[in-house]
Each structure stands twice: as C-alpha cells, then as structure tokens.
Design an enzyme around this catalytic site. Structure first.
Site, short mmCIF file in Angstrom:
data_model
loop_
_atom_site.label_atom_id
_atom_site.label_comp_id
_atom_site.label_asym_id
_atom_site.label_seq_id
_atom_site.Cartn_x
_atom_site.Cartn_y
_atom_site.Cartn_z
N HIS A 102 7.75 3.31 -11.40
CA HIS A 102 8.30 3.66 -10.09
C HIS A 102 9.32 2.57 -9.72
O HIS A 102 9.10 1.39 -10.04
CB HIS A 102 7.26 3.60 -8.96
CG HIS A 102 6.09 4.50 -9.07
ND1 HIS A 102 4.98 4.20 -9.79
CD2 HIS A 102 5.84 5.70 -8.48
CE1 HIS A 102 4.09 5.17 -9.65
NE2 HIS A 102 4.58 6.10 -8.87
N ASP A 105 7.58 -0.43 -8.17
CA ASP A 105 6.64 -1.33 -8.84
C ASP A 105 7.35 -2.26 -9.82
O ASP A 105 6.81 -3.30 -10.16
CB ASP A 105 5.42 -0.65 -9.49
CG ASP A 105 5.70 0.65 -10.19
OD1 ASP A 105 5.13 1.65 -9.78
OD2 ASP A 105 6.49 0.66 -11.15
C1 XUL Z 1 -0.93 9.03 -8.29
C2 XUL Z 1 -0.18 9.23 -9.54
C3 XUL Z 1 1.18 8.65 -9.58
C4 XUL Z 1 2.17 9.45 -10.35
C5 XUL Z 1 3.57 8.92 -10.29
O1 XUL Z 1 -2.20 9.56 -8.30
O2 XUL Z 1 -0.68 9.81 -10.49
O3 XUL Z 1 1.10 7.37 -10.09
O4 XUL Z 1 1.81 9.56 -11.69
O5 XUL Z 1 4.01 8.73 -9.00
#
Ligand code: XUL
Ligand code: CO
Length: 438
Positions: A102, A105
């Site tokens: 992300h 992060d």
């Molecule tokens: C949350 C989840 C996220 C997604 C990406 O439960 O699975 O980490 O994979 O945003």
C-alpha cells in the site's frame, strides 16, 4: 545477495521432504515441473510489505511485541527508508518472485497530500533500485484508504465529497507509482467502503459513488498506459459491519451493474471468504465461473475466532482446494499467491517471518502437487462428469440449448408420470478419495 539484516540465514534451499532443516523448503522446488509448468510459474508467490515490515503485533488489547533491530530509534521517513533493504533481503532469501504494498505502508502520511506524495516518491526510488538489484517484481500496488481518520466514513463511499476527492487523488498517485514500478496489477480493497448503521446511510448513493470512483481509475489507467490487471478484493465486514464488496457474488453483481466487469478481476482472500460464511473454494468457484478469478491473498482464519486473523496457511485441504480451483480455471496469469498474512503476536523474532513464509510456500507447493495428482488420476473429474451425464444428450442437451420449454417439459412428464431415479452423490466416497492423495 545482501546479508545485512538476517546474517545467519542464507538463501532458502529446496531440500526435499526428508529434510529437518527449518530454513529449507521440503516441497517448494521452484523449477520442478507440475503439469508441464514450473512451480514458480504456477504459484507466483508474493510477500506483502504491510504485515511483513509494519505488522509488529499490535492488537486491540495491546501494543507491539515484535523485536525488529532495523526499526530501533527510527521514525517517519527514516524508518520507512530503513525498512526497504530489509524487505528485499528477506524476499530475496525466500526466493519469492513478487511483492505487494500500500502507498502508506511503504511511506508515511505527510501533513499534506503534497508532502505524502514527495515521501512516497522518495521511497519508490528505493523500491525501484531494489527491484533492479534483486529481480523481484511488483505483483500489485494499492492505496491505503482506511487508516487515516479522514477515511472514517469511507473514501469512495464517504458522505463527504472532499474525502472522495482526497481518496481519488491518492489512487491517482498510487496508480502512477505502481505503473512506474512495473506492477502487474492494482488492487482495490474497500477498506471502509460500507456502513455501520443504515440510519445514517444512503446506500444507493454510496454505491453510485463507488462506481464513479472506480470508473475514474479505469479512465486514468488508460490515460497513463498502465496495462496491469485491476482487482477488487471481496470482504464482508471488519472494520464496518457491512462492506459493499462483501463476497465474490456481490462484487461481480456490482461490477456488472455499473459496467465495470470488463476492467476487473477478483483478488480472493481466504479469511475474507470465511468471514462471509463461505469456503475459499466457494469464492474461487464463483469467480472462476465468471472468468474473473485473478489472484489470491493466501492466508487463513482460526475456526474459533470470528476475526480476520490473517494467519499463514498451513492446512493442506485448504491449499489443495485452492490449487484445484486455480488449475481448473486456467491458472494464475497476472495474479499470484500473495501472503496477506501476519505472525501471531507471540511470534516476536525476525526469524519467525521465515518460518511463516516457508511454511506457507510449502503448504501451497503440496497443494499444487496434490491437486495435480488428483487431476492426473481423473476419478474425481470423471465422477462429476458422470453425475451430469443426463445433460450430455437427449433431454438435457435440448434444455441446455434452449430447445425445450415449460409446455414441452410438462407434456413429457405427464407422459412419463415420474422423473428417472436419482443416483447417489457419493460424498463420503469422494472425501475418502481425496484422502488417498493428502
Ligand atoms: C484487509 C486486506 C488488505 C488488502 C489490501 O483485510 O486484506 O490488506 O489485501 O488493501
Ligand atoms: Co488482503
């Protein structure tokens, strides 16, 4: 290969099933051919940045527990910079060909969007260097549209149009950096796109907005020439009590209703499937049936906890079912087996990261080999085929091809008086058959 952060651990070798070395693969042998294709290509393993580097064991009852020497004394952008080479040393030693992240992060939130974008650019340059050094590729990128307080009501579904705009700006930038890093995909997980109470919610309007949000992303993708696959990741609840992308079927319906289906496939996560009251196999089959099975977030929940515990997958029935569905629907092309999984709070050492991923990779390698053996044996597929034999010719074939109607079927049944006898479903026989291979 960099040796700075895990000096006592080298590249994880394949040693075979008899090995007792905890830092070796017993089953994942990247070059070994299964159904004529190397395991590496079937499984396309991916390590996630968020749990691996940022997950330090906090839960709603307590703070971090993990011991991470490389984090010590650092905060903000310095911490973010320090984590990049650690992540790549880890992923390279594991021999995983992909990673996922992300925006927030890999780099922290700044005071303003401009500052956040600058910090992200700083880190993206480091990610790019490490990708070039190691050959590790980006499976998918994504924008984190749920942690910051501004997203308390959602992003694409926020009642606050300004928050929608901020989320859109963040996605624009995340698409640009994913493109720059050669990402093979981009995932939308609707972090807080749902509701906590319908008393304050205009559901139809929120869904319209979410569709608008995704259409803007589709348009921008074309504009910048990003060829990666878009994914939606279903999840029914947590943090909200109802998330709009609740399961594969709901996502497919939403995408179809808003003319988005040609642009998306699904990224299916095991623990999300179980939160939705489904098995992972069910979710994969629903997606596969719509030609929308794109990628998987490989993890598992705990049957006694109703939370998204994101544990590493070790259950061979689960991995066998996953690989049977994946092979049946033509394999992973742009997608991968992405370990959206985290260590237990009690597993505090850096080496636990290795045990967790090695175990997950071996469990999937076994699942792949077992699934291939079941397919080569052929009895399971033959049973299912025979079960539907009445559809292959005569009456069934005519119904399937639209040559029968209610009137013609009534005439036939009035004539016959009763339907032909049913055959046994043989569930127990099939369960025993599967056990022959596990
Ligand atoms: C949350 C989840 C996220 C997604 C990406 O439960 O699975 O980490 O994979 O945003
Ligand atoms: Co996930």
């Amino acid at each position: 290969m960099s040796q700075a952060h895990f000096p006592s651990i080298g590249r994880i070798p394949f040693e075979g099933a008899k090995s007792r070395n905890p830092f070796a693969f017993k089953h994942y042998n990247a070059d070994e051919l299964v159904e004529g294709r190397p395991m590496r290509e079937h499984l396309r393993f991916s390590v996630v940045y968020w749990h691996t580097m940022c997950g330090l064991g906090s839960d709603m009852f307590g703070g971090p527990t993990a011991v991470r020497a490389w984090d010590e004394g650092k905060t903000g952008l310095d911490l973010a910079k320090a984590r990049v080479p650690v992540f790549f040393e880890f992923t390279e030693k594991l021999g995983a060909p992909y990673y996922a992240f992300h925006d927030r992060d890999v780099a922290p939130h700044g005071q303003t969007l401009r500052e956040s974008n600058q910090w992200l650019d700083t880190i993206v340059a480091l990610l790019k260097e490490q990708q070039q050094r190691t050959g590790i590729k980006l499976l998918w990128g994504t924008a984190q549209l749920f942690a910051h307080p501004r997203y308390m009501h959602g992003a694409g579904t926020s009642p606050n149009a300004d928050v929608f705009a901020f989320g859109a700006a963040q996605v624009k930038k995340a698409l640009e950096v994913t493109h720059e890093l050669g990402g093979e995909g981009y995932t939308f997980w609707g972090g807080r796109e749902g509701y906590s109470t319908l008393w304050n919610t205009d559901m139809k309007r929120e869904l319209d907005h979410l569709a608008r949000f995704l259409h803007m992303a589709v348009d921008y993708k074309k504009e910048i020439g990003f060829k990666g696959q878009f994914y939606i990741e279903p999840k029914p609840k947590e943090p909200t009590k109802h998330q709009y992308d609740s399961d594969s079927a709901a996502c497919l319906n939403f995408l179809r209703e808003y003319d988005l289906l040609p642009h998306f496939k699904l990224n299916i996560e095991t623990n999300h499937a179980t939160l939705a009251g489904h098995t992972m196999q069910h979710e994969l089959e629903v997606a596969g049936g719509a030609n929308a099975l794109g990628s998987i977030d490989a993890n598992t929940g705990d049957p006694l906890l109703g939370w998204d515990t994101d544990q590493f997958p070790t259950d061979l029935y689960l991995t066998t079912q996953c690989m049977l569905s994946i092979l049946k629907h033509g394999g992973l092309s742009t997608g991968g087996v992405n370990f959206d999984a985290k260590l237990r709070r009690e597993s505090i050492d850096a080496e636990d990261l290795f045990h967790a991923h090695i175990g997950g990779m071996d469990a999937f390698a076994r699942g792949l080999k077992i699934a291939a053996a079941i397919r080569a044996d052929g009895r399971l597929a033959e049973f299912v085929k025979t079960r539907y034999a009445s559809w292959d010719s005569g009456l069934g074939a005519r119904i399937e091809s639209g040559q029968e109607n209610l009137r013609s079927l009534e005439a036939r049944m009035l004539d016959q008086g009763e339907a032909a006898a049913n055959l046994s479903g043989r569930q127990e026989y099939l369960e025993n058959l599967i056990n022959e291979f596990i």
